[in-house]
Design an enzyme around this catalytic site. Structure first.
Site, mmCIF file in Angstrom:
data_model
loop_
_atom_site.group_PDB
_atom_site.id
_atom_site.type_symbol
_atom_site.label_atom_id
_atom_site.label_comp_id
_atom_site.label_asym_id
_atom_site.label_seq_id
_atom_site.Cartn_x
_atom_site.Cartn_y
_atom_site.Cartn_z
ATOM 1 N N GLN A 261 -8.483 18.179 -95.382
ATOM 2 C CA GLN A 261 -7.405 18.943 -94.742
ATOM 3 C C GLN A 261 -6.528 18.018 -93.900
ATOM 4 O O GLN A 261 -7.047 17.194 -93.127
ATOM 5 C CB GLN A 261 -8.000 20.045 -93.855
ATOM 6 C CG GLN A 261 -6.942 20.969 -93.266
ATOM 7 C CD GLN A 261 -7.541 22.148 -92.506
ATOM 8 O OE1 GLN A 261 -8.751 22.214 -92.280
ATOM 9 N NE2 GLN A 261 -6.675 23.071 -92.103
ATOM 10 N N VAL B 41 -3.160 19.426 -92.775
ATOM 11 C CA VAL B 41 -2.346 20.327 -91.956
ATOM 12 C C VAL B 41 -3.274 21.423 -91.439
ATOM 13 O O VAL B 41 -3.887 22.152 -92.241
ATOM 14 C CB VAL B 41 -1.184 20.938 -92.759
ATOM 15 C CG1 VAL B 41 -0.386 21.901 -91.882
ATOM 16 C CG2 VAL B 41 -0.276 19.846 -93.324
ATOM 17 N N HIS C 182 -4.504 27.222 -95.234
ATOM 18 C CA HIS C 182 -3.662 27.416 -96.414
ATOM 19 C C HIS C 182 -4.494 27.378 -97.678
ATOM 20 O O HIS C 182 -5.470 26.639 -97.772
ATOM 21 C CB HIS C 182 -2.537 26.371 -96.487
ATOM 22 C CG HIS C 182 -3.001 24.967 -96.321
ATOM 23 N ND1 HIS C 182 -3.307 24.431 -95.078
ATOM 24 C CD2 HIS C 182 -3.228 23.973 -97.211
ATOM 25 C CE1 HIS C 182 -3.688 23.176 -95.216
ATOM 26 N NE2 HIS C 182 -3.666 22.867 -96.512
ATOM 27 N N HIS D 234 -4.294 26.422 -101.598
ATOM 28 C CA HIS D 234 -3.521 25.746 -102.635
ATOM 29 C C HIS D 234 -3.695 26.527 -103.931
ATOM 30 O O HIS D 234 -4.831 26.780 -104.345
ATOM 31 C CB HIS D 234 -4.057 24.335 -102.898
ATOM 32 C CG HIS D 234 -3.938 23.372 -101.757
ATOM 33 N ND1 HIS D 234 -2.976 22.384 -101.733
ATOM 34 C CD2 HIS D 234 -4.666 23.210 -100.627
ATOM 35 C CE1 HIS D 234 -3.130 21.652 -100.632
ATOM 36 N NE2 HIS D 234 -4.145 22.131 -99.941
HETATM 37 P P1 DGP Z 1 -4.204 19.868 -97.029
HETATM 38 O O1 DGP Z 1 -4.474 18.448 -97.401
HETATM 39 O O2 DGP Z 1 -5.138 20.837 -97.721
HETATM 40 O O3 DGP Z 1 -4.136 20.083 -95.538
HETATM 41 O O4 DGP Z 1 -2.794 20.200 -97.650
HETATM 42 C C1 DGP Z 1 -1.587 20.127 -96.957
HETATM 43 C C2 DGP Z 1 -0.508 20.206 -97.974
HETATM 44 O O5 DGP Z 1 0.694 20.506 -97.311
HETATM 45 C C3 DGP Z 1 -0.284 18.930 -98.764
HETATM 46 O O6 DGP Z 1 -0.576 19.173 -100.145
HETATM 47 C C4 DGP Z 1 1.175 18.607 -98.571
HETATM 48 C C5 DGP Z 1 1.742 19.878 -97.998
HETATM 49 N N1 DGP Z 1 2.799 19.683 -97.027
HETATM 50 C C6 DGP Z 1 2.722 18.929 -95.893
HETATM 51 N N2 DGP Z 1 3.873 18.992 -95.213
HETATM 52 C C7 DGP Z 1 4.695 19.810 -95.946
HETATM 53 C C8 DGP Z 1 6.027 20.262 -95.746
HETATM 54 O O7 DGP Z 1 6.716 19.935 -94.776
HETATM 55 N N3 DGP Z 1 6.542 21.083 -96.694
HETATM 56 C C9 DGP Z 1 5.808 21.478 -97.790
HETATM 57 N N4 DGP Z 1 6.411 22.302 -98.661
HETATM 58 N N5 DGP Z 1 4.542 21.080 -97.991
HETATM 59 C C10 DGP Z 1 4.010 20.242 -97.075
#
Ligand code: DGP
Length: 116
Positions: free
Chosen positions: A96, A98, A102, A104
């Site tokens: 993770q 962020v 969430h 995916h």
């Molecule tokens: P995780 O590694 O599971 O925390 O996934 C976070 C995801 O969030 C990663 O696949 C990239 C996506 N992500 C990060 N910042 C942004 C953003 O500013 N916009 C969008 N659309 N996706 C983002």
């Protein structure tokens, strides 16, 4: 273990930064991942900023079910009739990055197992 509740995803919810939004309702928002790992890669988030699945409580039970049903609806709308994968990364070892819960949704190609 608690993380700050304000993340980049809060800014997407508040329209402070742009995102390619594909679905929204009172409880959730879904948008295309900025670094797609499959032809279809969409994130479904609760508007309520739960940092990670491990911090969800019994009070979040209906919300968690809702997020799964939203994921299934989006997969259908995206035409992922051959299948898709739903992933929740939790914490450091879960990958993770962020800290706003969430899901995916990954689809449009055959997935490998086990994941890395
Ligand atoms: P995780 O590694 O599971 O925390 O996934 C976070 C995801 O969030 C990663 O696949 C990239 C996506 N992500 C990060 N910042 C942004 C953003 O500013 N916009 C969008 N659309 N996706 C983002």
């Amino acid at each position: 273990m608690s993380q700050p509740t304000e993340t980049i995803f809060s800014k997407i919810i508040n329209r402070q930064i742009p995102a390619n939004i594909v679905y929204e309702d009172d409880l959730s928002l879904a948008f295309r991942d900025i670094t797609p790992q499959a032809p279809v890669h969409i994130l479904v988030i609760p508007k309520q900023p739960i940092p990670m699945l491990a911090e969800a409580t019994a009070q979040d039970q209906a919300l968690l079910g809702h997020l799964l049903l939203v994921a299934a609806k989006i997969a259908k709308d995206e035409g992922l009739d051959r299948g898709f994968r739903v992933v929740i990364n939790n914490g450091d070892h879960g990958g993770q990055t962020v800290f706003h819960l969430h899901l995916h949704i990954l689809g449009g190609r055959a997935m490998q197992w086990p994941p890395g």
